[in-house]
Design a protein around this motif. Structure first.
Motif, PDB file in Angstrom:
ATOM      1  N   LYS A 150     -40.319 -20.691  39.686  1.00 36.16           N
ATOM      2  CA  LYS A 150     -41.320 -20.215  39.697  1.00 36.16           C
ATOM      3  C   LYS A 150     -42.174 -20.086  39.083  1.00 36.16           C
ATOM      4  O   LYS A 150     -42.580 -20.280  38.218  1.00 36.16           O
ATOM      5  N   GLU A 151     -43.635 -20.688  40.627  1.00 36.15           N
ATOM      6  CA  GLU A 151     -45.321 -20.266  39.484  1.00 36.15           C
ATOM      7  C   GLU A 151     -45.464 -18.835  38.313  1.00 36.15           C
ATOM      8  O   GLU A 151     -44.445 -17.791  39.941  1.00 36.15           O
ATOM      9  N   LEU A 152     -45.846 -18.752  37.264  1.00 34.40           N
ATOM     10  CA  LEU A 152     -46.421 -17.540  37.170  1.00 34.40           C
ATOM     11  C   LEU A 152     -47.085 -16.322  38.002  1.00 34.40           C
ATOM     12  O   LEU A 152     -47.987 -17.558  38.260  1.00 34.40           O
ATOM     13  N   PRO A 153     -47.265 -15.295  37.621  1.00 31.96           N
ATOM     14  CA  PRO A 153     -48.109 -13.976  38.264  1.00 31.96           C
ATOM     15  C   PRO A 153     -49.589 -15.046  38.313  1.00 31.96           C
ATOM     16  O   PRO A 153     -49.266 -14.922  36.391  1.00 31.96           O
ATOM     17  N   SER A 154     -50.406 -14.806  38.863  1.00 31.42           N
ATOM     18  CA  SER A 154     -51.517 -15.454  38.034  1.00 31.42           C
ATOM     19  C   SER A 154     -53.051 -14.642  37.581  1.00 31.42           C
ATOM     20  O   SER A 154     -53.161 -14.654  36.336  1.00 31.42           O
ATOM     21  N   GLY A 155     -51.346 -13.153  37.829  1.00 32.57           N
ATOM     22  CA  GLY A 155     -52.781 -12.423  36.813  1.00 32.57           C
ATOM     23  C   GLY A 155     -51.816 -12.451  35.810  1.00 32.57           C
ATOM     24  O   GLY A 155     -52.597 -11.120  34.404  1.00 32.57           O
ATOM     25  N   LEU A 156     -50.899 -13.148  34.846  1.00 36.51           N
ATOM     26  CA  LEU A 156     -50.033 -13.166  34.122  1.00 36.51           C
ATOM     27  C   LEU A 156     -51.295 -13.653  32.544  1.00 36.51           C
ATOM     28  O   LEU A 156     -51.962 -14.470  32.668  1.00 36.51           O
ATOM     29  N   ASP A 157     -50.941 -12.687  31.485  1.00 28.20           N
ATOM     30  CA  ASP A 157     -52.002 -13.039  30.717  1.00 28.20           C
ATOM     31  C   ASP A 157     -51.274 -14.350  29.876  1.00 28.20           C
ATOM     32  O   ASP A 157     -50.373 -14.438  29.577  1.00 28.20           O
ATOM     33  N   SER A 158     -52.631 -14.938  29.094  1.00 30.27           N
ATOM     34  CA  SER A 158     -52.025 -16.653  28.604  1.00 30.27           C
ATOM     35  C   SER A 158     -50.595 -16.387  27.326  1.00 30.27           C
ATOM     36  O   SER A 158     -50.564 -17.747  27.943  1.00 30.27           O
ATOM     37  N   ARG A 159     -51.380 -15.378  26.811  1.00 24.03           N
ATOM     38  CA  ARG A 159     -50.453 -15.577  25.606  1.00 24.03           C
ATOM     39  C   ARG A 159     -49.048 -14.659  26.237  1.00 24.03           C
ATOM     40  O   ARG A 159     -47.924 -15.341  25.505  1.00 24.03           O
TER      41      ARG A 159
ATOM     42  N   GLY B 191     -48.094 -15.281  29.842  1.00 24.14           N
ATOM     43  CA  GLY B 191     -47.537 -16.762  29.890  1.00 24.14           C
ATOM     44  C   GLY B 191     -46.471 -18.138  28.383  1.00 24.14           C
ATOM     45  O   GLY B 191     -45.927 -18.815  28.742  1.00 24.14           O
ATOM     46  N   ARG B 192     -47.312 -17.994  27.608  1.00 24.08           N
ATOM     47  CA  ARG B 192     -47.085 -18.696  26.602  1.00 24.08           C
ATOM     48  C   ARG B 192     -45.457 -18.636  26.059  1.00 24.08           C
ATOM     49  O   ARG B 192     -44.643 -19.537  25.734  1.00 24.08           O
ATOM     50  N   LEU B 193     -45.684 -17.147  26.008  1.00 24.94           N
ATOM     51  CA  LEU B 193     -44.282 -16.624  25.939  1.00 24.94           C
ATOM     52  C   LEU B 193     -42.719 -16.759  26.668  1.00 24.94           C
ATOM     53  O   LEU B 193     -42.063 -17.812  26.078  1.00 24.94           O
ATOM     54  N   VAL B 194     -43.224 -16.711  27.458  1.00 19.16           N
ATOM     55  CA  VAL B 194     -42.339 -16.852  29.154  1.00 19.16           C
ATOM     56  C   VAL B 194     -42.211 -17.913  29.344  1.00 19.16           C
ATOM     57  O   VAL B 194     -41.071 -18.876  29.574  1.00 19.16           O
ATOM     58  N   ALA B 195     -43.094 -19.059  28.819  1.00 18.68           N
ATOM     59  CA  ALA B 195     -42.610 -20.945  29.290  1.00 18.68           C
ATOM     60  C   ALA B 195     -41.405 -21.294  27.723  1.00 18.68           C
ATOM     61  O   ALA B 195     -40.895 -21.635  27.799  1.00 18.68           O
ATOM     62  N   GLU B 196     -42.023 -20.499  26.948  1.00 15.75           N
ATOM     63  CA  GLU B 196     -41.228 -21.336  25.651  1.00 15.75           C
ATOM     64  C   GLU B 196     -39.680 -20.549  25.776  1.00 15.75           C
ATOM     65  O   GLU B 196     -38.972 -21.277  25.441  1.00 15.75           O
ATOM     66  N   LEU B 197     -39.455 -19.257  26.815  1.00 11.94           N
ATOM     67  CA  LEU B 197     -38.251 -18.750  26.625  1.00 11.94           C
ATOM     68  C   LEU B 197     -37.572 -19.736  27.408  1.00 11.94           C
ATOM     69  O   LEU B 197     -36.730 -20.080  27.916  1.00 11.94           O
ATOM     70  N   ARG B 198     -38.887 -19.990  28.862  1.00 10.65           N
ATOM     71  CA  ARG B 198     -37.643 -21.009  29.539  1.00 10.65           C
ATOM     72  C   ARG B 198     -37.611 -22.347  29.068  1.00 10.65           C
ATOM     73  O   ARG B 198     -36.152 -22.336  29.471  1.00 10.65           O
ATOM     74  N   ARG B 199     -37.824 -22.802  28.250  1.00  7.49           N
ATOM     75  CA  ARG B 199     -37.669 -24.097  27.335  1.00  7.49           C
ATOM     76  C   ARG B 199     -36.314 -23.884  27.092  1.00  7.49           C
ATOM     77  O   ARG B 199     -35.662 -25.054  26.891  1.00  7.49           O
ATOM     78  N   LEU B 200     -36.301 -22.707  26.294  1.00  7.90           N
ATOM     79  CA  LEU B 200     -34.770 -22.631  25.131  1.00  7.90           C
ATOM     80  C   LEU B 200     -34.097 -22.421  26.386  1.00  7.90           C
ATOM     81  O   LEU B 200     -32.851 -22.945  26.337  1.00  7.90           O
ATOM     82  N   LYS B 201     -33.704 -21.579  27.253  1.00  8.67           N
ATOM     83  CA  LYS B 201     -33.022 -21.703  28.629  1.00  8.67           C
ATOM     84  C   LYS B 201     -32.202 -22.982  29.276  1.00  8.67           C
ATOM     85  O   LYS B 201     -31.122 -22.956  29.374  1.00  8.67           O
ATOM     86  N   ASP B 202     -33.710 -23.917  29.522  1.00  7.10           N
ATOM     87  CA  ASP B 202     -33.166 -25.373  29.979  1.00  7.10           C
ATOM     88  C   ASP B 202     -32.707 -26.016  29.162  1.00  7.10           C
ATOM     89  O   ASP B 202     -32.004 -25.896  29.380  1.00  7.10           O
ATOM     90  N   ARG B 203     -32.800 -26.122  27.804  1.00 17.29           N
ATOM     91  CA  ARG B 203     -32.670 -26.670  27.037  1.00 17.29           C
ATOM     92  C   ARG B 203     -30.555 -26.711  26.880  1.00 17.29           C
ATOM     93  O   ARG B 203     -30.005 -26.805  26.545  1.00 17.29           O
ATOM     94  N   SER B 204     -30.633 -24.845  26.901  1.00 14.74           N
ATOM     95  CA  SER B 204     -29.823 -24.384  27.025  1.00 14.74           C
ATOM     96  C   SER B 204     -28.183 -24.872  27.303  1.00 14.74           C
ATOM     97  O   SER B 204     -27.200 -25.023  27.547  1.00 14.74           O
TER      98      SER B 204
END
Length: 273
Positions: free
Chosen positions: A5-14, A16-29
């Protein structure tokens, strides 16, 4: 691979960067949220909230996911610290104003209701505005030092990212298992022994976790190696489906491993023999 899902619009970019990295790890696993819950100390619903930006990710969850996926734990912890600092610096929500008491109606003077001849309604003359009181010197000093600390954390995190931390996929090359991969293509298996281990020419992975819905050249490598060992997954298309998982489960049973159909470090080690 999950469609996030698209991240909440009010989420701080920093954050969001952490969440995007965790999503990437979860997908790769290749692990599902339920599998993450089973292998960590956090529930499925907690992981759903963390990975969709609904709730800040605790440091413990970051560390456990990094260890589970064989990722650089230090880099993820730095990203987490940057996100924590961003939350601390976020402006506080405005305090709603409290409605004052009703203005007094007062008597009449010179026939004018609710006021005086020379003053505002209610007969009250406002006094001067109170002068702003400067913050104590110690408070200003703490604020200044906090700003410096935040700048150092951000600069350190940025240095890791731009200096090559984000480039680990490029360093690991084909181990990332996604560059150039195309769905629906049956790949050839080029089985050979190199550096004392069996390889099929698509990946050199020995650690990444693969399970249902995983995709890429890591999966092709597993399919080729399973076929070479006599456990035919019926395809080499890089899609970890039912037949591949069933073949992996039979292979694990034959090698005395846990028969969960999830290819992890121990199963990789046996496949490479």
């Amino acid at each position: 691979m999950a469609r996030w899902k698209e991240l909440p619009s009010g989420l701080d970019s920093r954050e969001g960067r952490l969440v995007a990295e965790l999503r990437r790890l979860k997908d790769r696993s290749g692990l599902s949220l339920a599998a993450l819950a089973a292998k960590t100390g956090y529930s499925r619903s907690s992981w759903e909230r963390y990975l969709n930006g609904k709730q800040p990710v605790p440091r413990g969850a970051v560390e456990q996911l990094a260890r589970l996926c064989g990722a650089d734990e230090t880099r993820l912890v730095v990203l987490h610290e940057v996100a924590v600092q961003a939350r601390r610096q976020a402006p506080a929500a405005p305090v709603p104003s409290v409605a004052g008491a009703a203005e007094p109606t007062g008597g009449t003077t010179n026939g004018q209701a609710g006021g005086t001849a020379n003053g505002p309604a209610g007969g009250v003359t406002p006094g001067p505005e109170p002068a702003a009181v400067p913050a104590p010197r110690s408070v200003r000093l703490r604020t200044f030092l906090a700003g410096i600390a935040a700048a150092v954390v951000v600069a350190f995190g940025a240095g890791l990212l731009t200096g090559g931390a984000w480039a680990d996929d490029a360093v690991r090359g084909e181990d990332a298992g996604t560059s150039g991969y195309r769905r629906g293509v049956a790949y050839d298996c080029d089985i050979a022994r190199k550096d004392g281990e069996l390889r099929a020419g698509h990946s050199t992975s020995r650690e990444i976790l693969l399970d249902t819905n995983s995709t890429g050249f890591d999966v092709v490598e597993v399919q080729c190696l399973l076929r070479e060992h006599g456990f035919d997954p019926k395809t080499t298309d890089g899609l970890y489906g039912h037949d591949t998982k069933e073949a992996a489960t039979r292979f694990q049973a034959a090698r005395g491993l846990v028969t969960d159909g999830i290819v992890g470090p121990k199963t990789w080690a046996e496949l490479r023999k």
